[in-house]
Design an enzyme around this catalytic site. Structure first.
Site, PDB file in Angstrom:
ATOM      1  N   LYS A 286       0.862  -1.192   0.000  1.00  0.00           N
ATOM      2  CA  LYS A 286       0.000   0.000   0.000  1.00  0.00           C
ATOM      3  C   LYS A 286       0.899   1.243   0.000  1.00  0.00           C
ATOM      4  CE  LYS A 286      -3.972  -2.411   1.982  1.00  0.00           C
ATOM      5  NZ  LYS A 286      -3.603  -3.653   2.663  1.00  0.00           N
TER       6      LYS A 286
ATOM      7  N   ARG B 145       2.986  -7.238  -3.279  1.00  0.00           N
ATOM      8  CA  ARG B 145       1.985  -7.764  -2.343  1.00  0.00           C
ATOM      9  C   ARG B 145       2.712  -8.622  -1.315  1.00  0.00           C
ATOM     10  NH1 ARG B 145      -2.281  -6.026  -4.908  1.00  0.00           N
ATOM     11  NH2 ARG B 145      -3.590  -6.452  -3.118  1.00  0.00           N
TER      12      ARG B 145
HETATM   13  N1  DSN Z   1      -8.319  -4.780   0.805  1.00  0.00           N
HETATM   14  C1  DSN Z   1      -7.552  -3.824   1.553  1.00  0.00           C
HETATM   15  C2  DSN Z   1      -8.047  -2.447   1.343  1.00  0.00           C
HETATM   16  O1  DSN Z   1      -8.458  -2.172   0.239  1.00  0.00           O
HETATM   17  O2  DSN Z   1      -8.014  -1.628   2.234  1.00  0.00           O
HETATM   18  C3  DSN Z   1      -7.486  -4.182   2.955  1.00  0.00           C
HETATM   19  O3  DSN Z   1      -7.104  -5.513   3.033  1.00  0.00           O
END
Ligand code: DSN
Length: 419
Positions: free
Chosen positions: A220, A226
Site C-alpha cells: 500500500k 503484495r
Molecule cells: N483490501 C484492503 C483495502 O483495500 O483496504 C485491505 O485488506
C-alpha cells in the site's frame, strides 16, 4: 516462450493503469526493481523454516535474501524482530491471533463498516468465527471514540485488541489504545497496512514501542510487492520449544505462528521484492514521497469540500478520504461506476452508520498514494477534484463520461508509471 494470451492481458492492465487515475487508497505503483525481484527465479525455491533453520537444502542464497529483508524491516521500523514471510495481510493477522489468543477468546477490533478490516473481527471472517469478537464503531462524525472503546473493553474484557483501519481518514492515538488494552490486560496489535508508508515518512505516529505487535502489508503506502510483515520486540527463545505467551517471547510466538502454524514455504520472490521496497523506503526521497501523499490528500479533500462534497470527519490527515455521496443524489456503487467510466478508479465504501447495504453503500473511498508516485502534486489535485465533480454530476451520461476519460487519459500519460 511467453503465453501470448496472458501477456496480452498484462499489457492491457498496464495500459488501463497508465491511461487512468488509480485512486483506490490501498493500491500503489511499485518500482521496476520491485517488480523484477517479484518476477524472479526465486519463485522456484522452497525454503520452509527460517534462515539457518530450513527444512530444505539449497537455501544458502534465499537465507541471505530473507536476512536482508528482515534487517531492512528492523532498521526502517526500529524493532528487534521482523517476520517477512506472511503471504499477505490476512495471513499476517491470522498469525497474530494464533500466536496470542485461543479459539473462543474475546477479541476486539473496529467494525469493517466503520473503517476497520474483515480480519479485525467481522462475523463471517475467521476472526469473528473462531473467536468471540466484539466490534467498536466510530462516533457519529466518523472519529474513533476512545471513551466508547474503553467502555466496551471494560465490559467485554478482550484478550486481544486488533487496532487498525482501512477506511479511516484521521490519526490513530496508539497511546490511548495502549491505556485501554492495559486497563483490561489485553494484548494490543496494530494493523498499519494502510499507513505504514506514512509512518516511515513521519506523517503518522508510529505504534512501535507502544503496541505489542505491529503488522503491515507491503503493497500500500509502503509501495512494495503484495505481501506483509509482522514486527515486534523481544528475544527469540529456543525455536524448538513452545514459548509461554510473554512479551519477551513475542518473536518466537510470531515465528511459530507463521510456520509451522499457518504457512508452508515462504514466497522467496516476494521476500526479495519486499527487501527491494524496504531499501527504497530507507532512502530520504521516500520521506518526501510520504509527506507529499498527505499534502495531496489534504489538498484534494479541500477542493472536494469546496465543490459541495461531504467527507467523513470533514477531511483527512492521511492518504485517504471517504465521500458520502448522498447529497449528490447517487450511491457509492453508482459513484464508483461513473468514475470508472471516466478513468478514475475508486471503490465504493460504507460511511459510518450507513443506512444502505455494504454491496451498494452511500460512499466511495479514494486516496493519493498512486497519483503521488506518478509525480502529481497540489496543482494536479485541483484538476482531479474538477474531474471527480464533473463525473459525479454527469453520472448518468455515458457519452460525457467517455469524453472525460479521453481528457483524463491525455493528462495521465504525462505522468508515466514507474519504468
Ligand atoms: N483490501 C484492503 C483495502 O483495500 O483496504 C485491505 O485488506
Amino acid at each position: 516462450m511467453d503465453d501470448t494470451q496472458i501477456w496480452d492481458l498484462i499489457q492491457q492492465e498496464e495500459d488501463r493503469q497508465a491511461s487512468g487515475l488509480e485512486m483506490i487508497p490501498s493500491e500503489n505503483h511499485s518500482s521496476v526493481a520491485v517488480r523484477r525481484a517479484s518476477g524472479s527465479i526465486l519463485t522456484d525455491k522452497y525454503s520452509e523454516g527460517y534462515p539457518g533453520m530450513r527444512y530444505y537444502a539449497g537455501c544458502q542464497i534465499v537465507d541471505k535474501v530473507e536476512n536482508l529483508a528482515r534487517d531492512r524491516a528492523k532498521q526502517l521500523f526500529g524493532v528487534t524482530h521482523a517476520n517477512v514471510q506472511p503471504h499477505s495481510g490476512s495471513p499476517a493477522n491470522q498469525a497474530i491471533y494464533f500466536a496470542l489468543v485461543d479459539p473462543g477468546d474475546t477479541v476486539m477490533g473496529m467494525s469493517l463498516y466503520f473503517g476497520g478490516h474483515m480480519t479485525h473481527g467481522l462475523k463471517v471472517n475467521f476472526s469473528g468465527t473462531y473467536y468471540k469478537s466484539v466490534q467498536y464503531t466510530t462516533d457519529k462524525h466518523g472519529y474513533m471514540d476512545y471513551e466508547a472503546i474503553a467502555a466496551m473493553a471494560a465490559k467485554e474484557k478482550p484478550r486481544l485488541i486488533m487496532a487498525g483501519t482501512t477506511a479511516y481518514p484521521r490519526i490513530i492515538d496508539w497511546q490511548k489504545l495502549r491505556e485501554i488494552a492495559d486497563s483490561v490486560g489485553a494484548w494490543l496489535a496494530a494493523d498499519i497496512s494502510h499507513i505504514s508508508g506514512l509512518v516511515v515518512a513521519g506523517v503518522h505516529p508510529s505504534p512501535i514501542g507502544i503496541v505489542d505487535v505491529t503488522m503491515t502489508t507491503t503493497h500500500k503506502t509502503l509501495r512494495g510487492p503484495r505481501g506483509a510483515m509482522i514486527l515486534c520486540n523481544g528475544d527469540p527463545s529456543d525455536p524448538l520449544k513452545k514459548p509461554e505467551r510473554t512479551k519477551e517471547n513475542l518473536p518466537s510466538l510470531i515465528d511459530r505462528a507463521i510456520i509451522p502454524g499457518l504457512q508452508g514455504g515462504p514466497h522467496n520472490h516476494q521476500t526479495a521484492a519486499i527487501a527491494v521496497a524496504l531499501d527504497e523506503a530507507l532512502q530520504p526521497s521516500f520521506k518526501e514521497y510520504g509527506k507529499q501523499i498527505a499534502i495531496n490528500a489534504k489538498k484534494l479533500s479541500e477542493e472536494l469540500l469546496s465543490r459541495g462534497f461531504e467527507l467523513v470527519t470533514g477531511g483527512t490527515d492521511n492518504h485517504l478520504m471517504v465521500i458520502d455521496l448522498t447529497n449528490k443524489g447517487l450511491s457509492g456503487k453508482q459513484g464508483e461506476t461513473a468514475l470508472s467510466k471516466a478513468g478514475i478508479t475508486v471503490n465504493k465504501n460504507t460511511v459510518p452508520f450507513d443506512p444502505r447495504s455494504p454491496f451498494d453503500p452511500s460512499g466511495i473511498r479514494l486516496g493519493t498514494p498512486a497519483l503521488t508516485t506518478r509525480g502529481m502534486k497540489e496543482a494536479e489535485m485541483v484538476q482531479v477534484a474538477d474531474w471527480i465533480a464533473d463525473a459525479v454530476a454527469h453520472h448518468k451520461d455515458d457519452k460525457h463520461l467517455a469524453t472525460l476519460h479521453e481528457e483524463i487519459t491525455k493528462f495521465a500519460k504525462k505522468f508515466p508509471l514507474p519504468r
